[in-house]
Design a protein around this motif. Sequence first.
Motif, PDB file in Angstrom:
ATOM      1  N   ALA A   7       0.827  -1.210   0.000  1.00 37.93           N
ATOM      2  CA  ALA A   7       0.000   0.000   0.000  1.00 37.93           C
ATOM      3  C   ALA A   7       0.860   1.258   0.000  1.00 37.93           C
ATOM      4  O   ALA A   7       0.535   2.248  -0.661  1.00 37.93           O
ATOM      5  CB  ALA A   7      -0.936   0.002   1.203  1.00 37.93           C
ATOM      6  N   ASN A   8       1.977   1.224   0.717  1.00 40.68           N
ATOM      7  CA  ASN A   8       2.893   2.357   0.739  1.00 40.68           C
ATOM      8  C   ASN A   8       3.550   2.546  -0.624  1.00 40.68           C
ATOM      9  O   ASN A   8       3.756   3.679  -1.079  1.00 40.68           O
ATOM     10  CB  ASN A   8       3.949   2.155   1.820  1.00 40.68           C
ATOM     11  N   LEU A   9       3.865   1.439  -1.285  1.00 38.80           N
ATOM     12  CA  LEU A   9       4.401   1.509  -2.648  1.00 38.80           C
ATOM     13  C   LEU A   9       3.384   2.159  -3.579  1.00 38.80           C
ATOM     14  O   LEU A   9       3.743   3.024  -4.396  1.00 38.80           O
ATOM     15  CB  LEU A   9       4.756   0.111  -3.146  1.00 38.80           C
ATOM     16  N   GLN A  48      -9.626   2.791  -6.556  1.00 38.16           N
ATOM     17  CA  GLN A  48     -10.897   3.137  -5.917  1.00 38.16           C
ATOM     18  C   GLN A  48     -11.332   2.075  -4.904  1.00 38.16           C
ATOM     19  O   GLN A  48     -11.806   2.401  -3.816  1.00 38.16           O
ATOM     20  CB  GLN A  48     -11.981   3.309  -6.990  1.00 38.16           C
ATOM     21  N   GLN A  49     -11.165   0.816  -5.262  1.00 40.64           N
ATOM     22  CA  GLN A  49     -11.714  -0.266  -4.452  1.00 40.64           C
ATOM     23  C   GLN A  49     -10.772  -0.748  -3.353  1.00 40.64           C
ATOM     24  O   GLN A  49     -11.228  -1.117  -2.262  1.00 40.64           O
ATOM     25  CB  GLN A  49     -12.085  -1.447  -5.360  1.00 40.64           C
ATOM     26  N   HIS A  50      -9.471  -0.755  -3.638  1.00 34.66           N
ATOM     27  CA  HIS A  50      -8.524  -1.375  -2.707  1.00 34.66           C
ATOM     28  C   HIS A  50      -7.616  -0.376  -1.983  1.00 34.66           C
ATOM     29  O   HIS A  50      -7.025  -0.730  -0.962  1.00 34.66           O
ATOM     30  CB  HIS A  50      -7.657  -2.395  -3.458  1.00 34.66           C
ATOM     31  N   TYR A  51      -7.509   0.831  -2.525  1.00 36.44           N
ATOM     32  CA  TYR A  51      -6.614   1.822  -1.918  1.00 36.44           C
ATOM     33  C   TYR A  51      -7.329   3.170  -1.821  1.00 36.44           C
ATOM     34  O   TYR A  51      -6.905   4.166  -2.437  1.00 36.44           O
ATOM     35  CB  TYR A  51      -5.314   1.952  -2.735  1.00 36.44           C
ATOM     36  N   PRO A  52      -8.440   3.222  -1.079  1.00 37.41           N
ATOM     37  CA  PRO A  52      -9.247   4.455  -1.039  1.00 37.41           C
ATOM     38  C   PRO A  52      -8.490   5.666  -0.518  1.00 37.41           C
ATOM     39  O   PRO A  52      -8.764   6.785  -0.954  1.00 37.41           O
ATOM     40  CB  PRO A  52     -10.415   4.072  -0.114  1.00 37.41           C
ATOM     41  N   GLU A  53      -7.543   5.472   0.396  1.00 35.97           N
ATOM     42  CA  GLU A  53      -6.769   6.609   0.914  1.00 35.97           C
ATOM     43  C   GLU A  53      -5.864   7.179  -0.173  1.00 35.97           C
ATOM     44  O   GLU A  53      -5.668   8.398  -0.260  1.00 35.97           O
ATOM     45  CB  GLU A  53      -5.945   6.185   2.137  1.00 35.97           C
ATOM     46  N   VAL A  54      -5.308   6.308  -0.994  1.00 35.10           N
ATOM     47  CA  VAL A  54      -4.466   6.767  -2.108  1.00 35.10           C
ATOM     48  C   VAL A  54      -5.339   7.428  -3.174  1.00 35.10           C
ATOM     49  O   VAL A  54      -4.970   8.459  -3.747  1.00 35.10           O
ATOM     50  CB  VAL A  54      -3.660   5.592  -2.704  1.00 35.10           C
ATOM     51  N   TRP A  55      -6.511   6.839  -3.436  1.00 36.59           N
ATOM     52  CA  TRP A  55      -7.445   7.434  -4.389  1.00 36.59           C
ATOM     53  C   TRP A  55      -7.850   8.832  -3.946  1.00 36.59           C
ATOM     54  O   TRP A  55      -7.995   9.739  -4.761  1.00 36.59           O
ATOM     55  CB  TRP A  55      -8.661   6.535  -4.544  1.00 36.59           C
TER      56      TRP A  55
END
Length: 205
Positions: free
Chosen positions: A49-51, A104-111
Amino acid sequence: MNTTVKDTILGETIILFQQEGIEAFSEDELRQKLDISQATFNELFSSKANLVRQTLLFDIEKQQKYQKELVKDAKSAIEEILLMIQNGIKNMKATNPAYILDLQQHYPEVWQIALDHLNTHSYHQIYDILNRGVQGGEFRKDLNLQLVTKIMLEMVGLLLNPQVFPPERYSLSEVYRSIYLYYIRGICTENGAKNADNFFAKYSV
């Protein structure tokens, strides 16, 4: 770790993600694809997730630099905004819809980072171009700049909403073209429309 090495890794990762999607690869598969050890991965990234987060930030910075270079020789506001739209269409064609869906689905904070960038940097960028176009007589003087800028940004959300335009049914680049190019022409003055026509005569959008 050398910054250049990290940038190289992030540059290769964004290509993988945009071609195949993020969830197409496990963390181990990503390391193999990028040809980096577990120790190197752990040194640079705290998790997959950080990547993903660092990769998005890297891509945003790269796109900002590219856009500055892209429009520096534009002869008018209409050419500037159409060059950006043309670049957007090109990026859309080159990006697997799975990349957006995975964000959108798996990384909402990044989105959310992507959306925040859209609503800050991109808002001011579009507003400034439209304002210059009004002052230069290319866009209609009765434009509500704040409203038109907001509408153009909301069009991005509409475009990227898979419930509205399922990627298996619609070509996102064609949707992008239909949404933006016709709207832009509708806010042009007669002079601006001529400049737009001259642009389309020179460039394949």
